[in-house]
Every structure is written in C-alpha cells, then in structure tokens.
Scaffold this motif. Sequence first.
Motif, PDB file in Angstrom:
ATOM      1  N   ALA A 193      34.494 -45.314   5.333  1.00  0.00           N
ATOM      2  CA  ALA A 193      35.186 -46.438   4.702  1.00  0.00           C
ATOM      3  C   ALA A 193      34.344 -47.648   4.319  1.00  0.00           C
ATOM      4  O   ALA A 193      34.430 -47.971   3.285  1.00  0.00           O
ATOM      5  CB  ALA A 193      36.591 -46.717   5.547  1.00  0.00           C
ATOM      6  N   ILE A 194      33.504 -47.997   5.183  1.00  0.00           N
ATOM      7  CA  ILE A 194      32.943 -49.349   4.920  1.00  0.00           C
ATOM      8  C   ILE A 194      31.674 -48.945   4.103  1.00  0.00           C
ATOM      9  O   ILE A 194      31.434 -49.771   3.143  1.00  0.00           O
ATOM     10  CB  ILE A 194      32.117 -49.525   6.637  1.00  0.00           C
ATOM     11  CG1 ILE A 194      33.148 -50.050   7.557  1.00  0.00           C
ATOM     12  CG2 ILE A 194      30.803 -50.485   6.312  1.00  0.00           C
ATOM     13  CD1 ILE A 194      32.601 -50.437   8.884  1.00  0.00           C
ATOM     14  N   PHE A 195      31.249 -47.811   4.079  1.00  0.00           N
ATOM     15  CA  PHE A 195      30.011 -47.200   2.877  1.00  0.00           C
ATOM     16  C   PHE A 195      30.677 -47.428   1.495  1.00  0.00           C
ATOM     17  O   PHE A 195      30.166 -47.985   0.686  1.00  0.00           O
ATOM     18  CB  PHE A 195      29.634 -45.896   3.199  1.00  0.00           C
ATOM     19  CG  PHE A 195      28.777 -45.297   2.150  1.00  0.00           C
ATOM     20  CD1 PHE A 195      27.360 -45.896   2.060  1.00  0.00           C
ATOM     21  CD2 PHE A 195      29.239 -44.634   1.169  1.00  0.00           C
ATOM     22  CE1 PHE A 195      26.673 -45.387   0.906  1.00  0.00           C
ATOM     23  CE2 PHE A 195      28.465 -44.222  -0.151  1.00  0.00           C
ATOM     24  CZ  PHE A 195      27.136 -44.609  -0.033  1.00  0.00           C
ATOM     25  N   GLY A 196      32.009 -46.626   1.508  1.00  0.00           N
ATOM     26  CA  GLY A 196      32.639 -46.781  -0.004  1.00  0.00           C
ATOM     27  C   GLY A 196      32.739 -48.180  -0.467  1.00  0.00           C
ATOM     28  O   GLY A 196      32.789 -48.474  -1.469  1.00  0.00           O
ATOM     29  N   LEU A 197      33.475 -49.008   0.414  1.00  0.00           N
ATOM     30  CA  LEU A 197      33.726 -50.164   0.078  1.00  0.00           C
ATOM     31  C   LEU A 197      32.738 -51.275  -0.188  1.00  0.00           C
ATOM     32  O   LEU A 197      32.748 -51.865  -1.123  1.00  0.00           O
ATOM     33  CB  LEU A 197      34.585 -50.753   1.156  1.00  0.00           C
ATOM     34  CG  LEU A 197      35.422 -51.923   1.006  1.00  0.00           C
ATOM     35  CD1 LEU A 197      36.452 -52.144  -0.343  1.00  0.00           C
ATOM     36  CD2 LEU A 197      36.055 -52.562   2.179  1.00  0.00           C
ATOM     37  N   MET A 226      39.598 -35.409  -8.667  1.00  0.00           N
ATOM     38  CA  MET A 226      38.312 -36.113  -9.459  1.00  0.00           C
ATOM     39  C   MET A 226      37.389 -36.479  -8.132  1.00  0.00           C
ATOM     40  O   MET A 226      37.829 -36.972  -7.023  1.00  0.00           O
ATOM     41  CB  MET A 226      38.810 -37.270 -10.159  1.00  0.00           C
ATOM     42  CG  MET A 226      37.738 -37.659 -10.595  1.00  0.00           C
ATOM     43  SD  MET A 226      38.108 -39.128 -11.695  1.00  0.00           S
ATOM     44  CE  MET A 226      38.600 -38.478 -13.481  1.00  0.00           C
ATOM     45  N   GLY A 227      36.258 -36.047  -8.350  1.00  0.00           N
ATOM     46  CA  GLY A 227      35.154 -36.295  -7.373  1.00  0.00           C
ATOM     47  C   GLY A 227      34.374 -37.715  -7.263  1.00  0.00           C
ATOM     48  O   GLY A 227      34.732 -38.691  -8.190  1.00  0.00           O
ATOM     49  N   TYR A 228      33.815 -37.980  -5.957  1.00  0.00           N
ATOM     50  CA  TYR A 228      33.141 -39.225  -6.051  1.00  0.00           C
ATOM     51  C   TYR A 228      32.134 -39.779  -7.112  1.00  0.00           C
ATOM     52  O   TYR A 228      32.449 -40.710  -7.857  1.00  0.00           O
ATOM     53  CB  TYR A 228      32.419 -39.181  -4.666  1.00  0.00           C
ATOM     54  CG  TYR A 228      31.466 -40.474  -4.450  1.00  0.00           C
ATOM     55  CD1 TYR A 228      32.468 -41.558  -3.901  1.00  0.00           C
ATOM     56  CD2 TYR A 228      30.227 -40.767  -5.018  1.00  0.00           C
ATOM     57  CE1 TYR A 228      31.615 -42.826  -3.611  1.00  0.00           C
ATOM     58  CE2 TYR A 228      29.726 -42.080  -4.744  1.00  0.00           C
ATOM     59  CZ  TYR A 228      30.442 -43.017  -3.954  1.00  0.00           C
ATOM     60  OH  TYR A 228      29.891 -44.381  -3.622  1.00  0.00           O
ATOM     61  N   VAL A 254      39.152 -48.467  -4.443  1.00  0.00           N
ATOM     62  CA  VAL A 254      39.968 -47.819  -3.722  1.00  0.00           C
ATOM     63  C   VAL A 254      39.917 -46.401  -3.330  1.00  0.00           C
ATOM     64  O   VAL A 254      39.910 -45.695  -2.259  1.00  0.00           O
ATOM     65  CB  VAL A 254      41.738 -48.127  -4.012  1.00  0.00           C
ATOM     66  CG1 VAL A 254      42.552 -47.786  -3.119  1.00  0.00           C
ATOM     67  CG2 VAL A 254      41.790 -49.729  -3.450  1.00  0.00           C
ATOM     68  N   GLU A 255      39.747 -45.924  -4.735  1.00  0.00           N
ATOM     69  CA  GLU A 255      39.623 -44.252  -4.695  1.00  0.00           C
ATOM     70  C   GLU A 255      38.223 -43.790  -4.184  1.00  0.00           C
ATOM     71  O   GLU A 255      38.362 -42.820  -3.540  1.00  0.00           O
ATOM     72  CB  GLU A 255      39.966 -43.887  -6.313  1.00  0.00           C
ATOM     73  CG  GLU A 255      39.825 -42.334  -6.355  1.00  0.00           C
ATOM     74  CD  GLU A 255      41.068 -41.780  -6.000  1.00  0.00           C
ATOM     75  OE1 GLU A 255      40.692 -40.589  -5.730  1.00  0.00           O
ATOM     76  OE2 GLU A 255      42.223 -42.219  -5.896  1.00  0.00           O
ATOM     77  N   LYS A 256      37.332 -44.717  -4.423  1.00  0.00           N
ATOM     78  CA  LYS A 256      35.940 -44.195  -4.010  1.00  0.00           C
ATOM     79  C   LYS A 256      35.916 -44.425  -2.538  1.00  0.00           C
ATOM     80  O   LYS A 256      35.374 -43.439  -1.725  1.00  0.00           O
ATOM     81  CB  LYS A 256      34.819 -44.966  -4.637  1.00  0.00           C
ATOM     82  CG  LYS A 256      34.631 -44.808  -5.818  1.00  0.00           C
ATOM     83  CD  LYS A 256      33.623 -45.432  -6.568  1.00  0.00           C
ATOM     84  CE  LYS A 256      31.900 -44.928  -6.859  1.00  0.00           C
ATOM     85  NZ  LYS A 256      31.772 -43.644  -7.517  1.00  0.00           N
ATOM     86  N   THR A 257      36.769 -45.378  -1.998  1.00  0.00           N
ATOM     87  CA  THR A 257      36.594 -45.682  -0.418  1.00  0.00           C
ATOM     88  C   THR A 257      37.407 -44.886   0.183  1.00  0.00           C
ATOM     89  O   THR A 257      37.309 -44.064   1.352  1.00  0.00           O
ATOM     90  CB  THR A 257      37.142 -47.007  -0.251  1.00  0.00           C
ATOM     91  OG1 THR A 257      36.354 -48.104  -0.890  1.00  0.00           O
ATOM     92  CG2 THR A 257      37.403 -47.417   1.275  1.00  0.00           C
ATOM     93  N   TRP A 258      38.698 -44.177  -0.612  1.00  0.00           N
ATOM     94  CA  TRP A 258      39.439 -43.163   0.118  1.00  0.00           C
ATOM     95  C   TRP A 258      38.627 -41.646   0.207  1.00  0.00           C
ATOM     96  O   TRP A 258      38.605 -40.929   1.234  1.00  0.00           O
ATOM     97  CB  TRP A 258      40.624 -43.009  -0.798  1.00  0.00           C
ATOM     98  CG  TRP A 258      41.413 -41.917  -0.173  1.00  0.00           C
ATOM     99  CD1 TRP A 258      41.945 -40.825  -0.983  1.00  0.00           C
ATOM    100  CD2 TRP A 258      42.208 -41.590   0.823  1.00  0.00           C
ATOM    101  NE1 TRP A 258      42.698 -39.995  -0.479  1.00  0.00           N
ATOM    102  CE2 TRP A 258      42.913 -40.552   0.952  1.00  0.00           C
ATOM    103  CE3 TRP A 258      42.144 -42.461   1.868  1.00  0.00           C
ATOM    104  CZ2 TRP A 258      43.674 -39.950   1.968  1.00  0.00           C
ATOM    105  CZ3 TRP A 258      43.103 -42.129   3.034  1.00  0.00           C
ATOM    106  CH2 TRP A 258      43.581 -40.796   2.913  1.00  0.00           C
ATOM    107  N   ILE A 259      37.756 -41.362  -0.727  1.00  0.00           N
ATOM    108  CA  ILE A 259      36.823 -40.165  -0.882  1.00  0.00           C
ATOM    109  C   ILE A 259      35.920 -40.237   0.239  1.00  0.00           C
ATOM    110  O   ILE A 259      35.660 -39.334   1.064  1.00  0.00           O
ATOM    111  CB  ILE A 259      36.346 -40.086  -2.316  1.00  0.00           C
ATOM    112  CG1 ILE A 259      37.438 -39.621  -3.141  1.00  0.00           C
ATOM    113  CG2 ILE A 259      35.254 -38.958  -2.164  1.00  0.00           C
ATOM    114  CD1 ILE A 259      36.729 -39.890  -4.853  1.00  0.00           C
ATOM    115  N   THR A 260      35.232 -41.283   0.561  1.00  0.00           N
ATOM    116  CA  THR A 260      34.296 -41.525   1.627  1.00  0.00           C
ATOM    117  C   THR A 260      34.679 -41.465   2.783  1.00  0.00           C
ATOM    118  O   THR A 260      34.300 -41.213   3.767  1.00  0.00           O
ATOM    119  CB  THR A 260      33.339 -42.692   1.108  1.00  0.00           C
ATOM    120  OG1 THR A 260      34.108 -43.967   1.190  1.00  0.00           O
ATOM    121  CG2 THR A 260      32.508 -42.514   0.068  1.00  0.00           C
TER     122      THR A 260
END
Length: 135
Positions: free
Chosen positions: A62-66, A1-3, A13-19
């Motif tokens: 990581a900072i952006f995603g979180l 699954m993509g962002y 968590v998933e979005k942060t992992w992708i970024t």
Amino acid sequence: MGYWDLEEGKDCVEKTWITTKLGTVIGLVGSAYHIVAFQPETAVEALARAANGTVTMASMGAIFGLATCLSAQVRDAPDSPTNYFIGGCASGVFLGARTHSALTGTTACLGLGVVAMLTKVGKMEGWRITGPPRL
C-alpha cells in the motif's frame, strides 16, 4: 485491469489497491513458508506469525502504490522511474520502522528503491527476462 494498464499518476486508489493485494499474497505465501520451516508450538502462535508477516507486506504494498502515485502527481513527471524509487524507498523506510532498525530501513530503502526503479526502466525500454531472443 492490471497495474501497468492504469495511467501513471492517476487512479491512485486503484493502483494502491492492486499493490496492496499483491503485497498481501506475497505476505501470505512468505508466512506459510516461515511457519513450515520454523514450526510454531501452538496454533495461536502460527496465526500471530501469519498475521504479522501478511499485514507487514500488505502495508508495504500500500505504501509503495500510494507513494509512487502521489510522487508522480506532485513532481508532474508521471513516467519518471524516480517515482518508483521513491515508492520503493518509502516501503523500505516502513520496514525499518517496523523492525526498529535504522540499518534495515536504510538498506531496504536503497534496495527496494533500486529494484522498483529498474523495474520501471525495464518496462519502459521493453526488457524481457524470459522468452526467445529478439533477432
């Protein structure tokens, strides 16, 4: 699954992992170009430069995603482009802290925030960079 497939403000968590993964790849590619362009004297110096650039970019991802995901949750506005501005700005502030430069942090905050916000607006409105024109 993509962002973009994940719901905004959920699955942080998933979005942060992708970024973070995307930032890591960009950091590796940038470090490789930097090492080729500016030849280090030793292999240890090359490894240190590669690690420094890669970790910095991975951290920014990581900072952006979180920040983007948490902003969507706190503000109760999951599809707002402002969340992306906040995430980009937070990444820019980290870069300024990393370089020990308030000017770098300020300009990176504004620059990354605007780019991230325009990316979200473009996604919402269906902007395209390539492909045939719509008639």
